[in-house]
Write an enzyme that holds these catalytic residues in place. Sequence first.
Site, PDB file in Angstrom:
ATOM      1  N   TRP A   1       0.814  -1.209   0.000  1.00 47.44           N
ATOM      2  CA  TRP A   1       0.000   0.000   0.000  1.00 47.44           C
ATOM      3  C   TRP A   1       0.844   1.254   0.000  1.00 47.44           C
ATOM      4  CZ3 TRP A   1      -4.258  -0.442  -2.260  1.00 47.44           C
ATOM      5  CH2 TRP A   1      -5.049  -1.572  -2.104  1.00 47.44           C
TER       6      TRP A   1
ATOM      7  N   ASP B   1      -2.178   6.757   5.960  1.00 45.63           N
ATOM      8  CA  ASP B   1      -3.228   5.906   5.398  1.00 45.63           C
ATOM      9  C   ASP B   1      -3.575   4.900   6.493  1.00 45.63           C
ATOM     10  OD1 ASP B   1      -4.793   4.019   4.157  1.00 45.63           O
ATOM     11  OD2 ASP B   1      -3.402   3.609   2.505  1.00 45.63           O
TER      12      ASP B   1
ATOM     13  N   LYS C   1     -12.935  -1.520   5.547  1.00 42.01           N
ATOM     14  CA  LYS C   1     -12.183  -2.464   6.367  1.00 42.01           C
ATOM     15  C   LYS C   1     -12.774  -2.506   7.779  1.00 42.01           C
ATOM     16  CE  LYS C   1      -9.544  -2.554   2.728  1.00 42.01           C
ATOM     17  NZ  LYS C   1      -8.359  -1.775   2.525  1.00 42.01           N
TER      18      LYS C   1
END
Length: 360
Positions: A102, A172, A196
């Site tokens: 990511w 993030d 999530k």
Amino acid sequence: MTRVYNFSAGPAALPEPVLRQAAEEMLDWHGSGMSVMEMSHRGKEFIAIADEAQALLRELMAIPASYKVLFMQGGAIAENAIVPMNLLRGHAGADYVDTGEWSKKSIKEAKKYGKVNVAASSADSGYTTIPPRDTWKLDPDAAYVHICSNETIGGVEYHWTPEVGPAPLVADMSSSILSRPVDVSKYGLIYGGAQKNIGPAGLTIVIVREDLIGQALPATPSAFDYKTVADNDSMYNTPPTYGIYIAGLVFKWLQAQGGLAAMETKNRAKAALLYDYLDTTGFYSAPVAKDCRSLMNVPFKLKDEALDSAFLKGAEARGMVQLKGHRSVGGMRASIYNAMPVAGVQALVAYMKEFEAKNG
Ligand SMILES: *Cc1c(COP(=O)(O)O)cnc(C)c1O
């Protein structure tokens, strides 16, 4: 009706009481005669829903008054572009710490807008560590320092908040937001997709310090300019209304669980069940260094990968799904977000022991 234990990394399991309440309110929200999905985002009913969701999030995370909470669209991947567009503020570039899949995506996208200094990387360890702070080579003129708090794919998580000097810290937090308390004041900006640990896909949460807003690159789309979004209370364009409603129900559920400190205790206990077992067997292995193991995403491998498909099949037969690891790392991954009950992790560990006894 049978519900499975869903170990998906995202979109992920939601608390059952939230889904039940949403089902009950589906056709007629609080006597309005309509579903939340059918409401005008500018009507008094929906404005009350959005205001309450924001108030609950502010309370749960103890967000200081000097921060804006924005409900946006586009997910964390869109934020990878939206952040540099808004936060470069005349600087040539920004610092990024590379800890896995990511962060690599964030870095690649940011390069379209400015110079990226990769201040540190854990590539050499196969992304199983977090580079210690004293190895970071920060650029003194960086607009901000970007980290990924929890690498959803690799399963590495920061268990400390980096001190980065005057440049704002940007995180993030897609897969760790609300899993435990964080000191928001240590960050300039926190972002994450909802799917999530918060609610349905389509909603992106942005928490941004007010003084960082208002200097977006001229070509920034209006719907992605934090100032436009903030000035219009996240209603410049139609926000993801149903996602905001479900997020609000999840926030209320979290409050009823005792808030984020209580969630941390539960999440630590769940993660320990898995990691403690993984560390006592040679049949399975956990690749991530102990001091940065994720509480939310637990990757593990079977000693013999020829057994992977039998393992997954047996898990599915026992009502445990989505345990296959990401294609880039292979093996297994158990995502155990807030909504995963302890019983789900206990069932997984019991099955792992049974599978080991049969095949070890
Ligand atoms: C899932 C995830 C993303 C991608 O989110 P999208 O909603 O698909 O844009 C980005 N970063 C992290 C850490 C994630 O877990």
